[in-house]
Enzyme design. Structure first.
Site, PDB file in Angstrom:
ATOM      1  N   ASP A 208       0.856  -1.203   0.000  1.00 48.24           N
ATOM      2  CA  ASP A 208       0.000   0.000   0.000  1.00 48.24           C
ATOM      3  C   ASP A 208       0.887   1.246   0.000  1.00 48.24           C
ATOM      4  OD1 ASP A 208       0.144  -1.296   2.970  1.00 48.24           O
ATOM      5  OD2 ASP A 208       0.510   0.859   3.015  1.00 48.24           O
ATOM      6  N   ASP A 210       0.553   3.620   2.314  1.00 48.70           N
ATOM      7  CA  ASP A 210       0.297   4.182   3.644  1.00 48.70           C
ATOM      8  C   ASP A 210      -0.835   5.214   3.521  1.00 48.70           C
ATOM      9  OD1 ASP A 210       0.900   3.986   6.373  1.00 48.70           O
ATOM     10  OD2 ASP A 210       1.943   5.893   6.297  1.00 48.70           O
TER      11      ASP A 210
HETATM   12  N1  LIG Z   1       1.183   1.282   5.749  1.00 52.96           N
HETATM   13  C1  LIG Z   1       1.644   0.411   6.649  1.00 52.96           C
HETATM   14  N2  LIG Z   1       2.068   0.843   7.863  1.00 52.96           N
HETATM   15  C2  LIG Z   1       2.549  -0.039   8.761  1.00 52.96           C
HETATM   16  N3  LIG Z   1       2.609  -1.356   8.559  1.00 52.96           N
HETATM   17  C3  LIG Z   1       2.199  -1.818   7.377  1.00 52.96           C
HETATM   18  N4  LIG Z   1       2.153  -3.067   6.896  1.00 52.96           N
HETATM   19  C4  LIG Z   1       1.666  -3.007   5.645  1.00 52.96           C
HETATM   20  N5  LIG Z   1       1.373  -1.729   5.308  1.00 52.96           N
HETATM   21  C5  LIG Z   1       1.700  -0.966   6.369  1.00 52.96           C
END
Ligand SMILES: Nc1ncnc2[nH]cnc12
Ligand SMILES: CSC[C@H]1O[C@H](OP(=O)(O)O)[C@H](O)[C@@H]1O
Length: 290
Positions: A208, A210
Site C-alpha cells: 500500500d 500508507d
Molecule cells: N502502511 C503500513 N504501515 C505499517 N505497517 C504496514 N504493513 C503493511 N502496510 C503498512
C-alpha cells in the site's frame, strides 16, 4: 554442518510449500515459546525452517510477537541464514504495491518491546550500523529476479509500534526523513538476529501507499491482505529459489555476521551472572562457552 535457511513469514505468508519431510515442531526457548510451531523440512537439498511471525491465523499483534523466542528458536534449530518476509507500506511514489524491496537500513520507532538478549549480569553491545547481511540480501535480490519480480535493492524501513497505522503527519514526517517503507515488525527482529550472530535479510512486500499519497486511499487491512494474497506466490517463488543460491557448507559469512559478539560483551567474567549465562547460552554459546 551445511547452511540452513530460516524464513519468518509476515502478514499473508503463513506457510511455505514444497518441503520434503515437512513437519511442524514445537520449540521451547529460555524466552518462552515462539509465535507458533516451526515448519521444518528440506527444500532442494537444503534444510529449511519456517515460522509464521504472527502465528497461524494471525494471533500476535506486532507488539506481542515473541521476538526473542522467535530468533532463539531459529538459532536453536541450526539456522544460519534468516530471511524475514514483511508486508510494508510505501513511502515513495516509485515503490508501488506489488513491488518488493530488500531492506538494508531501519529507523526503530518501536518502544514497547524487549529488544535485547542481554540483561543485568551479562551486558553487551553489538553494532547494527549495517543491520542486514549484504551476502544474504544479494541472494534475495537474485532469487527475486529469477521470479521476474520487480525488486528494489536497498532501502530504509521505519519500524513503528502500531497496531494502528500512521497519522498523515507521521507518514509525511517519515517521508521527509527519506525513509522508503514502513512496517511494524522489522525491529527488534533485526537487532536480535544480530545479537544471535545470524545472517539476516528482509524481503519487504509493498502492499500500500500508507496514507500520504493524494491518489490513493489511506491504508487499511483489506488493502494489505488483498495485495499480500496477490503476491504470496511471488514470495513463495523467491523462497523456493533461495536454496539453489545458498546451498553449501556453513563457513563463516564474509560479512562477519557470525562474529558480531567477538568484542561485544562488557561484563567482566567474574561479575557475570551464571543464571543469565545459562539463559543466553542457546544464542551466544559461541562466545560464552569455556
Ligand atoms: N502502511 C503500513 N504501515 C505499517 N505497517 C504496514 N504493513 C503493511 N502496510 C503498512
Ligand atoms: C496487516 S497490516 C499490518 C501488519 O502487517 C505487517 O506485518 P508483517 O511485518 O508481519 O508482515 C505490519 O508490520 C503489521 O504487523
Amino acid at each position: 554442518m551445511d547452511r540452513m535457511i530460516g524464513i519468518i513469514g509476515g502478514s499473508g505468508v503463513y506457510e511455505i510449500s514444497g518441503l520434503q519431510d515437512a513437519r511442524w515442531q514445537r520449540v521451547e526457548t529460555p524466552w518462552g515459546a515462539p509465535s507458533d510451531e516451526v515448519l521444518t523440512g528440506i527444500l532442494n537439498g537444503v534444510r529449511m525452517a519456517f515460522l509464521p511471525r504472527h502465528g497461524r491465523g494471525h494471533v500476535h499483534t506486532p507488539t506481542t510477537v515473541p521476538y526473542r523466542a522467535n530468533i532463539a528458536a531459529m538459532k536453536k534449530l541450526g539456522v544460519t541464514d534468516l530471511v524475514a518476509v514483511s508486508a510494508v507500506g510505501s513511502l515513495k511514489e516509485a515503490y508501488a504495491p506489488g513491488d518488493f524491496l530488500i531492506v538494508d537500513q531501519y529507523i526503530d520507532r518501536t518502544f514497547a518491546r524487549e529488544k535485547t538478549f542481554f540483561e543485568p549480569g551479562l551486558v553487551g553491545h553489538v553494532s547494527v550500523a549495517h543491520p542486514t547481511c549484504a551476502r544474504l540480501s544479494a541472494a534475495c535480490v537474485a532469487a527475486a529476479r529469477t521470479q521476474g519480480m520487480t525488486v528494489h535493492e536497498g532501502g530504509t524501513y521505519v519500524a513503528m509500534e502500531g497496531p494502528q497505522f500512521s497519522t498523515l503527519a507521521e507518514s509525511r514526517l517519515y517521508r521527509s526523513w527519506g525513509a522508503d517503507v514502513i512496517g511494524m515488525t522489522g525491529m527488534p527482529e533485526a537487532k536480535l538476529a544480530r545479537e544471535a550472530e545470524l545472517c539476516y535479510a528482509c524481503v519487504a512486500m509493498i502492499t500500500d501507499y500508507d496514507c500520504w499519497h493524494p491518489d490513493h486511499d489511506a491504508v487499511d487491512v483489506a488493502q494489505v491482505v488483498a495485495t499480500a494474497m496477490k503476491n504470496a506466490d511471488k514470495a513463495r517463488g523467491l523462497v523456493a529459489a533461495l536454496p539453489g543460491l545458498l546451498a553449501g557448507p556453513a563457513v563463516d559469512c564474509t560479512e562477519g555476521c557470525g562474529h558480531a559478539l567477538d568484542s561485544a560483551i562488557m561484563t567482566a567474567p567474574a561479575k557475570r551472572d551464571p543464571e543469565v549465562i545459562a539463559r543466553c547460552m542457546p544464542v551466544m554459546g559461541r562466545v560464552l562457552k569455556g
